[in-house]
Write an enzyme that holds these catalytic residues in place. Structure first.
Site, PDB file in Angstrom:
ATOM      1  N   ASP A  33       1.025  -1.002   0.129  1.00  0.00           N
ATOM      2  CA  ASP A  33      -0.196  -0.119  -0.166  1.00  0.00           C
ATOM      3  C   ASP A  33       0.342   1.350  -0.083  1.00  0.00           C
ATOM      4  O   ASP A  33       2.359   1.343   0.946  1.00  0.00           O
ATOM      5  CB  ASP A  33      -0.815   0.297   1.348  1.00  0.00           C
ATOM      6  N   HIS A  67      -7.880  -0.728  -8.577  1.00  0.00           N
ATOM      7  CA  HIS A  67      -7.920   0.249  -8.047  1.00  0.00           C
ATOM      8  C   HIS A  67      -7.064   1.365  -8.376  1.00  0.00           C
ATOM      9  O   HIS A  67      -7.370   2.357  -8.262  1.00  0.00           O
ATOM     10  CB  HIS A  67      -7.638  -0.707  -6.695  1.00  0.00           C
TER      11      HIS A  67
END
Length: 307
Positions: free
Chosen positions: A149, A222
């Site tokens: 992330d 995403h």
């Protein structure tokens, strides 16, 4: 980081406590807030002296309604509003109340605990803690979903550029917009996907964190929807959290930005889609449970608030 700015440009730490507090009704909260501002300055100064290598800090954000209730300076920061829910064809970015937000981090969990405890001692007579998340670094900065992330985060001096207000709102220069969402993941459904299917949802390889080529990356991945351009970036300090007994596993999304417009564009892409209907596939496995916008004032302003 600007000398009087709160620590919004640092990189994610190993341990984090996120807290959201709401003021109780029909109470005078100004005196307590003044004490809180003094405490915040003290906490940050103290940890820097006592634990100089711990990378410890506590960042406070203030919500729109709290800003008004506390009678803080006006006009307000230009984009400080109550977050409006975003309803897509299938998923919804909810809006939840938040008067104060605290982002506490350090290499040592004990430091985080003590700072959270001190804040609680001051605030609890006039406010209620509505959210408390204990985040942790999961392996090499991965989410519970297993993917790295924050790869698209700005680096170096760009972190200040994209996270802090500039001359466009001179009264609040050096401050930051802070937007947070608590996402809970459906790991059962996620684990039913093959690694290849998961990679198509994210838009990156799982093992080595390499972004898919544009002609391969799905339009509803995403990465394709959350990245809105090299000139529109935010500083993410997301942290995973997990509770085995309640089966609540998730990601606390936290964005520091020079303008909330950037975050709004990202959220619209994710929940409504680009084009409309082409929503972020990750939302089929991650549900936003909260959504609140705050403004992070500089320490100079906090010092003024404490007077």
């Amino acid at each position: 980081m600007k000398a009087d700015s709160q620590n919004v440009t640092d990189y994610t730490n190993d341990n984090t406590i996120f807290m959201v507090w709401d003021f109780k009704d029909n109470l005078d909260v100004k005196d307590v807030f003044s004490k809180l501002c003094k405490l915040l300055i003290n906490l940050n100064n103290s940890v820097n002296v006592r634990f100089p290598v711990s990378r410890a800090s506590c960042v406070m954000g203030i919500g729109h309604d709290a800003w008004l209730r506390l009678d803080l300076p006006g006009p307000l920061p230009k984009e400080l509003v109550n977050f409006t829910p975003i309803a897509g064809s299938k998923h919804r970015a909810v809006s939840t109340r938040g008067d104060l937000h605290f982002h506490i981090r350090a290499d040592n969990t004990s430091i985080c605990y003590d700072m959270a405890s001190a804040i609680t001692d001051v605030l609890s007579p006039v406010a209620v803690s509505t959210e408390e998340i204990h985040g942790f670094r999961y392996w090499d900065s991965r989410t519970i979903l297993g993917f790295v992330d924050g790869t698209e985060n700005p680096q170096g001096q760009d972190r200040e550029l994209f996270s802090m207000v500039g001359d466009e709102d001179a009264a609040y220069k050096g401050g930051s917009y802070l937007f947070v969402q608590k996402y809970v993941h459906n790991l059962t459904s996620w684990k039913e996907l093959s690694t290849e299917q998961q990679e198509k949802v994210i838009g990156r390889s799982k093992a080595n964190d390499i972004e898919m080529a544009d002609d391969v990356k799905p339009a509803n991945s995403h990465i394709a929807l959350a990245n809105v351009g090299d000139d529109l970036k935010i500083v993410r300090d997301n942290m995973p959290f997990g509770n085995m007994s309640t089966n609540e596993m998730g990601t606390y999304f936290i964005a520091y930005a020079s303008t909330f417009t950037t975050v709004q564009k990202m959220l619209n892409n994710m929940f409504i889609g680009s084009p409309a209907g082409n929503y972020d596939r990750i939302l089929d496995f991650s549900t936003a449970k909260t959504g609140s916008l705050f403004f992070v004032p500089t320490f100079n302003m906090i010092d003024d608030f404490s007077a």
